[in-house]
Scaffold this motif. Structure first.
Motif, PDB file in Angstrom:
ATOM      1  N   GLY A  19       0.836  -1.193   0.000  1.00 31.50           N
ATOM      2  CA  GLY A  19       0.000   0.000   0.000  1.00 31.50           C
ATOM      3  C   GLY A  19       0.869   1.240   0.000  1.00 31.50           C
ATOM      4  O   GLY A  19       1.670   1.434   0.919  1.00 31.50           O
ATOM      5  N   GLY A  20       0.727   2.069  -1.030  1.00 24.76           N
ATOM      6  CA  GLY A  20       1.601   3.236  -1.149  1.00 24.76           C
ATOM      7  C   GLY A  20       0.906   4.561  -0.968  1.00 24.76           C
ATOM      8  O   GLY A  20       1.346   5.571  -1.516  1.00 24.76           O
ATOM      9  N   GLY A  21      -0.187   4.574  -0.205  1.00 27.16           N
ATOM     10  CA  GLY A  21      -0.866   5.831   0.095  1.00 27.16           C
ATOM     11  C   GLY A  21      -0.073   6.662   1.083  1.00 27.16           C
ATOM     12  O   GLY A  21       1.125   6.448   1.286  1.00 27.16           O
ATOM     13  N   ASP A  43       1.617  -1.734  -4.795  1.00 29.47           N
ATOM     14  CA  ASP A  43       0.291  -1.123  -4.786  1.00 29.47           C
ATOM     15  C   ASP A  43      -0.593  -1.823  -5.811  1.00 29.47           C
ATOM     16  O   ASP A  43      -0.153  -2.750  -6.495  1.00 29.47           O
ATOM     17  CB  ASP A  43       0.386   0.378  -5.060  1.00 29.47           C
ATOM     18  CG  ASP A  43      -0.640   1.167  -4.253  1.00 29.47           C
ATOM     19  OD1 ASP A  43      -1.787   0.694  -4.133  1.00 29.47           O
ATOM     20  OD2 ASP A  43      -0.299   2.252  -3.746  1.00 29.47           O
ATOM     21  N   ALA A  48      -0.731   3.400  -9.588  1.00 36.44           N
ATOM     22  CA  ALA A  48      -0.713   3.670  -8.146  1.00 36.44           C
ATOM     23  C   ALA A  48       0.692   3.514  -7.578  1.00 36.44           C
ATOM     24  O   ALA A  48       1.106   4.277  -6.703  1.00 36.44           O
ATOM     25  CB  ALA A  48      -1.678   2.738  -7.428  1.00 36.44           C
ATOM     26  N   ALA A  49       1.431   2.529  -8.080  1.00 37.13           N
ATOM     27  CA  ALA A  49       2.795   2.305  -7.603  1.00 37.13           C
ATOM     28  C   ALA A  49       3.695   3.493  -7.943  1.00 37.13           C
ATOM     29  O   ALA A  49       4.513   3.928  -7.119  1.00 37.13           O
ATOM     30  CB  ALA A  49       3.359   1.018  -8.205  1.00 37.13           C
ATOM     31  N   ALA A  52       2.948   6.294  -5.709  1.00 41.65           N
ATOM     32  CA  ALA A  52       3.576   6.057  -4.407  1.00 41.65           C
ATOM     33  C   ALA A  52       5.051   6.430  -4.451  1.00 41.65           C
ATOM     34  O   ALA A  52       5.572   7.065  -3.519  1.00 41.65           O
ATOM     35  CB  ALA A  52       3.411   4.593  -4.009  1.00 41.65           C
ATOM     36  N   ALA A  84       3.412  -3.127  -9.003  1.00 39.51           N
ATOM     37  CA  ALA A  84       2.099  -3.735  -8.749  1.00 39.51           C
ATOM     38  C   ALA A  84       2.216  -5.237  -8.549  1.00 39.51           C
ATOM     39  O   ALA A  84       1.211  -5.911  -8.306  1.00 39.51           O
ATOM     40  CB  ALA A  84       1.149  -3.428  -9.904  1.00 39.51           C
ATOM     41  N   VAL A  99      -2.841  -0.888   3.929  1.00 38.16           N
ATOM     42  CA  VAL A  99      -3.999  -0.634   3.070  1.00 38.16           C
ATOM     43  C   VAL A  99      -5.105  -0.008   3.911  1.00 38.16           C
ATOM     44  O   VAL A  99      -4.999   0.037   5.145  1.00 38.16           O
ATOM     45  CB  VAL A  99      -4.486  -1.939   2.386  1.00 38.16           C
ATOM     46  CG1 VAL A  99      -3.347  -2.602   1.613  1.00 38.16           C
ATOM     47  CG2 VAL A  99      -5.079  -2.918   3.397  1.00 38.16           C
ATOM     48  N   SER A 109      -5.367  -8.719   1.716  1.00 36.83           N
ATOM     49  CA  SER A 109      -4.034  -8.171   1.437  1.00 36.83           C
ATOM     50  C   SER A 109      -2.956  -8.915   2.206  1.00 36.83           C
ATOM     51  O   SER A 109      -1.885  -9.231   1.648  1.00 36.83           O
ATOM     52  CB  SER A 109      -4.013  -6.679   1.796  1.00 36.83           C
ATOM     53  OG  SER A 109      -4.973  -5.967   1.051  1.00 36.83           O
TER      54      SER A 109
END
Length: 293
Positions: A19-21, A43, A48-49, A52, A84, A99, A109
């Motif tokens: 998870g890269g938030g 991610d 998304a990656a 991040a 990913a 996440v 996850s």
């Protein structure tokens, strides 16, 4: 060229973050700055990656500007991989899941990550309230699993809550606080209980502050100033709720209400603000306005 510090030898050389938030990026930054030989962020998609990776790079640039780390930016980014492909975790000695705060998503996850890990690797969750014991029961190696509850913003926070489940092994119980210390942070070790120590107390204060706004007791800034100036809080409970995210705190409050009773029932105002998209700093508006969000 940066090299792993002696303290960094306390945790595995290759650390994964699922998870890269905002939180995942902060955790990855913490391990990089502490001297991990490599950090792998996984991610949900390549887009998304890469987002991040950009988030972590921005944090690293800020650390360089402030003199928190030395060298060239590439010294740090060359040790960062964002992808990913969950199979990239096969080389990790530790993976920290970060996440969103949803039990089904957490279980799915964690199982995906665990399936890629070597038998001797460790797994942790960054959950701020969900039961570590319940999560552990869904895993093949619960004795190698614990909670590592980081705080937002991770780079500036000095605290990590180490949460031990009923089946967390003695070796991990001894290692995990040392990992936190190697990150330059202070561990607080707690047994698994709803909300642990920090979320249970922090959310209780935050919910009462929201009720005070709802009842017209005082303006948000005055409530926050009362706690900052009167009780020496580093930040007021409403400003902190904006930073954490009203949606995140709503989810935690709902979970704590289900476990601990009505005293954690979310105020009507909180639900209304979330429904309007007033989530705090990340949306540009919460109890305060954030024009640059």
């Amino acid at each position: 060229m940066s090299t792993p510090s002696p303290a960094a030898q306390s945790f595995p050389a290759v650390v994964g973050v699922l998870g890269g938030g905002r939180m995942g990026a902060g955790i990855a930054h913490a391990f990089l700055v502490a001297g991990a030989a490599e950090v792998i962020v996984v991610d949900v998609s390549e887009m998304a990656a890469q987002a991040a990776a950009a988030r972590i790079t921005k944090d690293l640039e800020a650390s360089l500007t402030r003199g928190k780390i030395n060298g060239e930016l590439s010294d740090w980014t060359d040790r960062l991989t964002a992808t990913a492909e969950v199979g990239a975790f096969a080389r990790c000695g530790l993976v920290v899941e970060a996440v969103p705060e949803d039990m089904e998503l957490k279980v799915e996850s964690l199982r995906r990550a665990e399936a890629q890990l070597a038998p001797e690797a460790w797994l942790a969750t960054n959950t701020s309230s969900l039961s570590i014991t319940d999560l552990a029961e869904q895993l093949q190696r619960p004795e190698r699993f614990c909670g590592l509850h980081f705080f937002n913003p991770v780079p500036a926070s000095k605290l990590v809550e180490v949460v031990l489940a009923e089946r967390t092994g003695a070796e991990l119980a001894a290692l995990s606080p040392r990992w936190v210390e190697a990150l330059g942070k202070t561990p607080v070790v707690v047994k698994d209980a709803p909300g642990f120590a920090s979320s249970r107390l922090g959310v209780a204060i935050g919910l009462e502050a929201i009720r005070m706004v709802e009842e017209g007791v005082a303006a948000p800034a005055d409530i926050d100033n009362a706690m900052v100036l009167g009780y020496r809080f580093p930040i007021g409970p409403l400003a902190l709720t904006d930073i954490v995210g009203l949606d995140v705190r709503l989810g935690i409050a709902e979970y704590l209400e289900s476990q601990l009773g009505e005293r954690f029932a979310p105020p009507k105002l909180m639900r209304e603000m979330v429904a309007r998209g007033e989530l705090g700093k990340k949306s540009g508006k919460g109890f305060y306005d954030y024009p640059e969000a």
